[in-house]
Write a protein that holds these residues in place. Structure first.
Motif, PDB file in Angstrom:
ATOM      1  N   ALA A  88      11.993  14.668  31.795  1.00  0.00           N
ATOM      2  CA  ALA A  88      11.681  16.038  32.191  1.00  0.00           C
ATOM      3  C   ALA A  88      12.752  16.571  33.136  1.00  0.00           C
ATOM      4  O   ALA A  88      13.316  15.829  33.946  1.00  0.00           O
ATOM      5  N   GLY A  89      13.037  17.854  33.021  1.00  0.00           N
ATOM      6  CA  GLY A  89      13.973  18.482  33.947  1.00  0.00           C
ATOM      7  C   GLY A  89      13.362  18.600  35.326  1.00  0.00           C
ATOM      8  O   GLY A  89      12.175  18.899  35.485  1.00  0.00           O
ATOM      9  N   ARG A  90      14.169  18.368  36.333  1.00  0.00           N
ATOM     10  CA  ARG A  90      13.665  18.389  37.710  1.00  0.00           C
ATOM     11  C   ARG A  90      14.786  18.846  38.630  1.00  0.00           C
ATOM     12  O   ARG A  90      15.973  18.560  38.387  1.00  0.00           O
ATOM     13  N   MET A  91      14.389  19.561  39.679  1.00  0.00           N
ATOM     14  CA  MET A  91      15.363  19.981  40.676  1.00  0.00           C
ATOM     15  C   MET A  91      15.689  18.819  41.597  1.00  0.00           C
ATOM     16  O   MET A  91      14.855  17.945  41.853  1.00  0.00           O
ATOM     17  N   GLN A  92      16.893  18.837  42.122  1.00  0.00           N
ATOM     18  CA  GLN A  92      17.350  17.722  42.934  1.00  0.00           C
ATOM     19  C   GLN A  92      16.619  17.617  44.268  1.00  0.00           C
ATOM     20  O   GLN A  92      16.666  16.567  44.915  1.00  0.00           O
TER      21      GLN A  92
ATOM     22  N   CYS B 173      19.106  12.610  32.144  1.00  0.00           N
ATOM     23  CA  CYS B 173      18.451  13.256  33.287  1.00  0.00           C
ATOM     24  C   CYS B 173      19.243  14.495  33.669  1.00  0.00           C
ATOM     25  O   CYS B 173      20.414  14.658  33.305  1.00  0.00           O
ATOM     26  N   GLY B 174      18.606  15.377  34.415  1.00  0.00           N
ATOM     27  CA  GLY B 174      19.253  16.622  34.833  1.00  0.00           C
ATOM     28  C   GLY B 174      18.229  17.635  35.281  1.00  0.00           C
ATOM     29  O   GLY B 174      17.021  17.382  35.263  1.00  0.00           O
ATOM     30  N   VAL B 175      18.710  18.794  35.704  1.00  0.00           N
ATOM     31  CA  VAL B 175      17.828  19.851  36.190  1.00  0.00           C
ATOM     32  C   VAL B 175      17.256  20.611  34.999  1.00  0.00           C
ATOM     33  O   VAL B 175      17.585  20.339  33.846  1.00  0.00           O
ATOM     34  N   ASN B 176      16.415  21.582  35.303  1.00  0.00           N
ATOM     35  CA  ASN B 176      15.730  22.320  34.241  1.00  0.00           C
ATOM     36  C   ASN B 176      16.698  23.236  33.490  1.00  0.00           C
ATOM     37  O   ASN B 176      17.543  23.901  34.087  1.00  0.00           O
ATOM     38  N   GLY B 177      16.535  23.277  32.164  1.00  0.00           N
ATOM     39  CA  GLY B 177      17.222  24.273  31.353  1.00  0.00           C
ATOM     40  C   GLY B 177      18.684  24.048  31.073  1.00  0.00           C
ATOM     41  O   GLY B 177      19.389  24.983  30.697  1.00  0.00           O
TER      42      GLY B 177
ATOM     43  N   ALA C  79      10.061  10.293  23.671  1.00  0.00           N
ATOM     44  CA  ALA C  79       9.662  11.565  24.282  1.00  0.00           C
ATOM     45  C   ALA C  79       8.991  11.282  25.615  1.00  0.00           C
ATOM     46  O   ALA C  79       7.765  11.162  25.707  1.00  0.00           O
ATOM     47  N   CYS C  80       9.797  11.159  26.675  1.00  0.00           N
ATOM     48  CA  CYS C  80       9.274  10.866  28.016  1.00  0.00           C
ATOM     49  C   CYS C  80       9.156  12.109  28.876  1.00  0.00           C
ATOM     50  O   CYS C  80       8.866  11.992  30.075  1.00  0.00           O
ATOM     51  N   ASP C  81       9.391  13.280  28.304  1.00  0.00           N
ATOM     52  CA  ASP C  81       9.132  14.533  29.014  1.00  0.00           C
ATOM     53  C   ASP C  81       7.685  14.907  28.738  1.00  0.00           C
ATOM     54  O   ASP C  81       7.369  15.640  27.793  1.00  0.00           O
ATOM     55  N   THR C  82       6.793  14.399  29.576  1.00  0.00           N
ATOM     56  CA  THR C  82       5.356  14.636  29.396  1.00  0.00           C
ATOM     57  C   THR C  82       4.856  15.774  30.264  1.00  0.00           C
ATOM     58  O   THR C  82       3.642  15.907  30.449  1.00  0.00           O
ATOM     59  N   PHE C  83       5.754  16.587  30.763  1.00  0.00           N
ATOM     60  CA  PHE C  83       5.364  17.659  31.685  1.00  0.00           C
ATOM     61  C   PHE C  83       5.548  19.035  31.064  1.00  0.00           C
ATOM     62  O   PHE C  83       4.646  19.876  31.103  1.00  0.00           O
TER      63      PHE C  83
ATOM     64  N   MET D 244      11.870  13.093  41.625  1.00  0.00           N
ATOM     65  CA  MET D 244      13.023  12.198  41.742  1.00  0.00           C
ATOM     66  C   MET D 244      12.566  10.748  41.922  1.00  0.00           C
ATOM     67  O   MET D 244      13.212   9.818  41.424  1.00  0.00           O
ATOM     68  N   THR D 245      11.449  10.550  42.601  1.00  0.00           N
ATOM     69  CA  THR D 245      10.897   9.200  42.726  1.00  0.00           C
ATOM     70  C   THR D 245      10.467   8.662  41.369  1.00  0.00           C
ATOM     71  O   THR D 245      10.694   7.478  41.043  1.00  0.00           O
ATOM     72  N   ALA D 246       9.842   9.525  40.549  1.00  0.00           N
ATOM     73  CA  ALA D 246       9.428   9.103  39.209  1.00  0.00           C
ATOM     74  C   ALA D 246      10.637   8.758  38.341  1.00  0.00           C
ATOM     75  O   ALA D 246      10.604   7.789  37.559  1.00  0.00           O
ATOM     76  N   LEU D 247      11.734   9.527  38.461  1.00  0.00           N
ATOM     77  CA  LEU D 247      12.940   9.228  37.690  1.00  0.00           C
ATOM     78  C   LEU D 247      13.564   7.908  38.134  1.00  0.00           C
ATOM     79  O   LEU D 247      14.006   7.103  37.297  1.00  0.00           O
ATOM     80  N   ALA D 248      13.607   7.676  39.441  1.00  0.00           N
ATOM     81  CA  ALA D 248      14.137   6.404  39.938  1.00  0.00           C
ATOM     82  C   ALA D 248      13.287   5.229  39.469  1.00  0.00           C
ATOM     83  O   ALA D 248      13.817   4.152  39.134  1.00  0.00           O
ATOM     84  N   LYS D 249      11.973   5.420  39.398  1.00  0.00           N
ATOM     85  CA  LYS D 249      11.094   4.363  38.891  1.00  0.00           C
ATOM     86  C   LYS D 249      11.372   4.078  37.419  1.00  0.00           C
ATOM     87  O   LYS D 249      11.433   2.906  37.008  1.00  0.00           O
TER      88      LYS D 249
END
Length: 635
Positions: free
Chosen positions: A519-523, A421-425, A450-454, A529-534
């Protein structure tokens, strides 16, 4: 009401303990030792453990620790005063027993401190209750009341004069007059008029006027000197010789010789410029080359006859003796200037500002009261203590050994699951491929989920990496066994569901490791972040790795803190799963500004498992704490 108060040595011997509300102080004190004292995180004298708040004080001269614990919902204002009074009285009362520096003498010693502690506790509680009533500040006590009315009236009257003077100066500039000359002549005139009228000038006005006269006087002299120096230099008009180009039919080669002039028949060769100032961490991006000497050190070694290095014997002797503190104990005043320089140096090396302040505060608490040697300087002592603290921070209490854990999972006939996990790029997919190559080299089969479906192209990127890794480790080389495979379900699907199916597929097909790409996401993005915690809660991976880049400074602290907080807030489990380790990427782009490694490990107490140093599959390193600290402390 206090829960406990205990005094123990740094060797682990409990000298005295007071039990209040709490039945035992062993658990909180052990947590303080493990998380703060052993990890060199003493920048703050407060520590929270479950429902308790612990405050502590270090006595570096006698190697003692004073700890007080109370409920964190309480606001006890007398705790700081109490711990200072207890420290002072206990040290003075049992100085002889403590100075023997023997564990046997401390065990045989009788520290009857109960009555003294209760007296100090009672005095501290009473002093916190007795407070002087707060009174409003009167006008007579303010600074404005102390200022005379005459000076205020004069200051107000001067403003229009200054404006008028400025207008006159502007008009003089337009007409072409010499403004500094008129201004310098006008200043004494105004002063004499003020003196004749009997108006007293305030001290600030006199200083301001004298300063203006000084600037105008010396500025005029500087202008004259610069003009005279310019007029003395002869001006050359026109070209020395007409330039003749090669296509113009010039047969004289001397006209085309624009080389440097010669001295005594030998050409004056200018020193070559150092065109290799910006370099990586070493050949091949190895982390072990971080402690190499800089270009300034190399230049000093090659040119030993520099004026800065050629010092006299007397100057060298005074330079060596300068800063010696003798056999006295260090104080905050002795270390203040050195710590300020160290803090600025850490911030310049990309350490987060808050972390740099806490590190310097921790070093100050560690060294305050410590007795120095005869030939030890404050700078060397502080630098050595800071280096030891940084090495300890980069070696957290929990070490991640993936190979051992994977073999343990093989014995239980289940795949070992790692989530990135982590931020974009920041390079999650690229470093996932590097770790896949490392696992393949160690003989483990890998399934990439491949769980980065975005992000557009995320699945295709992993497909390309899988194809290249399969070419490097074909099934023919492993007895027909597929060593790496991609599990994908396309775009727009639930990432948690894809990860669950991938883990089930790996268990059925006998894969050793499952690497889950997210998928990369901002904090600050709450839905993502809810999807990552799930995803983490549902699939319970064995290892959660945060991928961060080495280019960030203060942002690293914000990212890690908010990622951990979001995983804890949005998790449905009673004990939420947080980040277990860090993958530090783009380490080959920062030269010796390695402060992000310190910031990340300090804020999370988690180890840096891998370091990415390039673009190829082989550019993956493990962290060398001493090499990183050497690069960090390099000037």
């Amino acid at each position: 009401m206090l829960d406990f108060f205990t005094i123990f040595s740094k060797g682990g011997l409990v000298l005295w303990c007071f039990q209040g509300v709490s039945d035992s102080c062993t658990g909180p004190v052990n947590a303080l030792i493990r998380s703060v004292l052993l990890q060199e995180r003493g920048g703050n004298n407060s520590f929270t453990h479950e429902a308790l708040t612990l405050k502590y004080k270090l006595d570096n001269q006698f190697e003692l620790v004073f700890v007080v614990g109370f409920q964190k919902i309480l606001t006890l204002t007398y705790v700081d005063k109490l711990i200072d009074d207890v420290h002072r009285l206990f040290r003075d009362k049992y100085r002889t027993e403590i100075q023997q520096q023997s564990a046997l003498s401390l065990l045989n010693g009788t520290f009857d401190f109960q009555n003294d502690f209760l007296r100090l506790l009672r005095e501290a509680e009473e002093s916190s209750k007795i407070r002087a009533p707060t009174t409003m500040k009167k006008f007579e006590d303010s600074e404005k009341a102390k200022k005379p009315v005459r000076s205020m009236i004069e200051t107000r009257g001067e403003k229009p004069k200054e404006k008028a003077k400025n207008k006159k100066n502007k008009g003089a500039k337009k007409e072409g007059f010499d403004v500094p000359l008129t201004a310098s002549k006008a200043a004494p005139a105004e002063k004499s008029v003020g003196a004749d009228n009997g108006v007293e000038l305030s001290k600030e006005e006199l200083i301001r006027r004298k300063r203006e006269e000084f600037i105008q006087k010396h500025g005029k002299a500087a202008d004259k000197s610069s003009k005279s120096s310019k007029s003395d230099a002869p001006k050359e008009k026109g070209k020395k010789a007409p330039r003749v180009w090669a296509l113009g039919g010039c047969a004289n080669k001397e006209d085309l010789d624009y080389s440097a002039p010669t001295t005594n028949g030998a050409p004056e060769v200018a020193p070559p410029e150092d065109i290799n100032l910006i370099r990586g961490t070493g050949p091949g991006g190895q982390l072990q080359d971080l402690d190499c000497s800089s270009s300034d050190d190399e230049g000093a070694a090659q040119n030993p006859t520099k004026p800065s290095a050629a010092k006299g014997t007397l100057g060298g002797m005074f330079g060596m003796l300068k800063g010696l503190v003798g056999s006295k104990s260090l104080s905050r005043e002795d270390m203040e200037s050195v710590l300020d320089k160290m803090r600025d140096h850490l911030i310049a090396k990309n350490v987060a500002a808050d972390i740099a302040v806490q590190l310097c505060e921790s070093v100050a608490n560690k060294l305050e009261g410590k007795v120095m040697g005869t030939f030890s300087t404050v700078t060397s002592t502080v630098k050595q203590a800071l280096q030891e603290s940084l090495v300890q921070i980069l070696q957290p209490q929990r070490r991640v050994d993936m190979l051992r854990d994977i073999m343990d999972a093989q014995r239980h006939q289940r795949p070992y699951v790692v989530t990135f996990c982590g931020v974009n790029g920041v390079g999650k997919s690229t470093n996932l491929a590097k770790i896949s190559f490392w696992l393949l080299e160690n003989g483990f089969s890998v399934l990439i989920a491949a769980c980065d479906t975005f992000r557009a192209g995320a699945v295709e990127q992993l497909r390309t990496h899988t194809r290249r890794l399969s070419a490097l480790h074909p099934p023919e080389s492993h007895g027909g066994r597929t060593m790496v495979q991609l599990f994908e379900k396309g775009y727009g699907k639930d990432a948690a569901g894809i990860a669950m199916e991938a883990i089930a597929f790996a268990r059925n097909q006998g894969f050793d490791v499952v690497l889950v790409d997210t998928a990369g996401r901002m904090q600050d993005n709450a839905p993502l972040m809810t999807a990552l915690a799930k995803l983490i809660t549902v699939n319970t991976p064995d290892l959660v790795l945060f991928v961060g880049e080495a280019l960030v400074g203060n942002e690293a602290v914000d990212q890690l803190v908010k990622f951990n907080r979001a995983l804890a807030d949005h998790s449905m489990a009673q004990t939420p799963r947080l980040i277990d380790g860090i993958v530090l990427t783009k380490f080959d782009t920062i030269d010796d500004k390695v402060g992000a490694a310190i910031s990340m490990t300090y804020i999370t107490s988690k180890p840096i498992v891998f370091v990415g140093t390039g673009q190829t599959y082989c550019d993956l390193r493990s962290l060398n704490a001493k090499a990183v600290v050497a690069a960090l402390m390099k000037a």
